[in-house]
Structures are given as structure tokens and as C-alpha cells.
Design a protein around this motif. Sequence first.
Motif, short mmCIF file in Angstrom:
data_model
loop_
_atom_site.label_atom_id
_atom_site.label_comp_id
_atom_site.label_asym_id
_atom_site.label_seq_id
_atom_site.Cartn_x
_atom_site.Cartn_y
_atom_site.Cartn_z
N ALA A 28 56.98 34.35 29.71
CA ALA A 28 56.18 34.86 31.18
C ALA A 28 55.75 33.64 31.80
CB ALA A 28 55.93 36.05 31.81
N ASP A 29 55.50 33.17 32.84
CA ASP A 29 53.90 32.96 33.58
C ASP A 29 52.73 33.63 33.46
OD1 ASP A 29 55.82 30.17 33.76
OD2 ASP A 29 56.68 31.13 35.89
N LEU A 30 51.57 33.10 33.22
CA LEU A 30 49.86 33.54 33.38
C LEU A 30 49.64 33.31 34.49
CD1 LEU A 30 48.60 35.36 31.60
CD2 LEU A 30 47.87 33.24 30.36
N ASN A 31 49.46 34.42 35.30
CA ASN A 31 48.96 34.43 36.31
C ASN A 31 47.20 34.05 36.47
OD1 ASN A 31 47.68 34.17 39.58
ND2 ASN A 31 47.72 37.03 39.42
N ALA A 32 46.09 32.90 36.15
CA ALA A 32 45.28 32.37 36.16
C ALA A 32 45.32 30.70 36.93
CB ALA A 32 45.50 31.79 34.46
N VAL A 41 48.90 35.38 23.83
CA VAL A 41 50.07 35.93 22.33
C VAL A 41 49.17 37.12 22.12
CG1 VAL A 41 49.20 34.59 20.36
CG2 VAL A 41 48.27 33.29 22.05
N GLY A 42 51.12 37.08 21.29
CA GLY A 42 51.05 38.78 20.27
C GLY A 42 50.21 38.71 18.99
N ALA A 43 49.34 39.66 18.69
CA ALA A 43 49.16 39.94 16.91
C ALA A 43 49.75 38.84 16.08
CB ALA A 43 49.42 41.25 16.81
N ASP A 44 51.37 38.91 16.47
CA ASP A 44 52.00 37.84 15.96
C ASP A 44 52.24 36.27 15.82
OD1 ASP A 44 53.90 38.63 17.76
OD2 ASP A 44 55.93 38.93 16.16
N GLY A 45 52.03 36.52 16.61
CA GLY A 45 51.76 34.40 17.02
C GLY A 45 52.49 33.91 18.36
N THR A 46 52.75 35.35 18.93
CA THR A 46 54.33 35.03 19.74
C THR A 46 53.64 35.08 20.80
OG1 THR A 46 55.94 36.80 18.63
CG2 THR A 46 56.55 35.86 21.28
N LEU A 47 53.69 33.54 22.05
CA LEU A 47 53.98 33.83 23.04
C LEU A 47 54.08 33.92 24.14
CD1 LEU A 47 52.01 31.14 24.69
CD2 LEU A 47 53.76 29.88 24.29
N LEU A 48 53.65 35.08 24.48
CA LEU A 48 53.83 36.32 25.95
C LEU A 48 53.88 35.87 27.02
CD1 LEU A 48 52.17 39.30 24.41
CD2 LEU A 48 54.23 38.39 23.73
N ALA A 49 53.11 35.28 27.36
CA ALA A 49 52.72 33.65 28.73
C ALA A 49 51.92 33.52 28.84
CB ALA A 49 52.04 35.52 29.15
N THR A 50 52.29 32.26 29.95
CA THR A 50 51.39 30.80 29.45
C THR A 50 51.28 30.31 30.88
OG1 THR A 50 51.92 28.44 28.34
CG2 THR A 50 53.89 29.87 29.29
N ASN A 52 50.63 26.01 31.11
CA ASN A 52 50.56 24.92 30.88
C ASN A 52 50.48 25.17 29.20
OD1 ASN A 52 50.86 22.85 33.15
ND2 ASN A 52 48.47 23.73 33.57
N VAL A 53 50.34 26.16 28.68
CA VAL A 53 50.46 25.92 26.71
C VAL A 53 52.28 25.75 26.08
CG1 VAL A 53 49.98 27.65 25.13
CG2 VAL A 53 48.66 27.28 26.95
N SER A 54 52.31 25.03 25.28
CA SER A 54 53.87 24.97 25.14
C SER A 54 53.42 25.87 23.80
CB SER A 54 53.98 23.45 24.49
OG SER A 54 53.03 23.13 23.63
N SER A 55 52.48 26.55 22.75
CA SER A 55 53.46 26.80 21.59
C SER A 55 51.85 27.57 21.22
CB SER A 55 54.11 26.03 20.67
OG SER A 55 53.27 25.06 19.99
N ALA A 56 52.37 28.95 20.88
CA ALA A 56 51.41 29.12 19.78
C ALA A 56 52.14 29.77 18.84
CB ALA A 56 50.42 30.86 20.72
#
Length: 130
Positions: A28-32, A41-50, A52-56
Motif C-alpha cells: 500500500a501507499d504509506l501516508n508520510a 515492514v512485516g516481521a518476515d521482511g515483507t514490504l507492507l506499505a511504502t 519511495n522504497v523499492s524493497s524490504a
Amino acid sequence: MRTRAFTLVAAVVASVTVLTGTATAAPADLNAPYARAAARVGADGTLLATKNVSSAARFNGQSAGYYCVQVSDPTVDLRNAAVVATVNNYRAMITAIPNSNCNGLTRTITVVTTDSNNNLRDVPFTVAVL
């Protein structure tokens, strides 16, 4: 009448399950509004919301608690940026280290999470570049 209503509800639930499937959605888009880059970022490293971040992802070769977050905006200079991080709904500690190489990627932030006894622990977190 009850049997018919129950059958109808069961059919609707089954249809929703089939329609949604098991595919994972894009983050999802992160409102920041005041951050140049940010990620949830989730505990397993999954990118949940972002923003200007391409990966986690989990850091290669580490058993727990190490993550790499890659900033996608090339104009963000991590060497001179304020980077803040917080754990999400856990009693834990977090360290965010802006660096130039994490999992072989550039423009990254290494995030390390530990529990209250200072043992490496996978926990969800949010990181932002101000």
C-alpha cells in the motif's frame, strides 16, 4: 427458510474465497507527507506499505532480526539523512543504519531488531528517511 439462508451465506463465502485467491497485493501507499522515504515492514521482511522504497527483505544469512530496506528515490542521500525507525506493537529495540550496501543493494538501510533481553528477534517495524 433457515437452511436456504445458510446455504446462500455459505455460497457467498465460498465465492469470495475463490475470487480473492491467494495472490499477494502490492504494498500500500504509506501516508508520510514529511518523509522523503518510508516503509512499514512485516516481521518476515515483507514490504507492507511504502513511500519511495523499492524493497524490504530479511538480510541474507542471518537467522533473525536483520533486514534490508532499499530506498528507490535516487535523490535521497542516506549519508546525510535523518533515519528513524520504530517497532510496531512489540516490546523490542531497533537500530536503523543507513549504508551503501545491504544484500548487495545500494541506497539501503540495515535494520536490526532485538527483544527486551537484547536477543535478535523478527518483529514488524516502520522506518522513515526525513
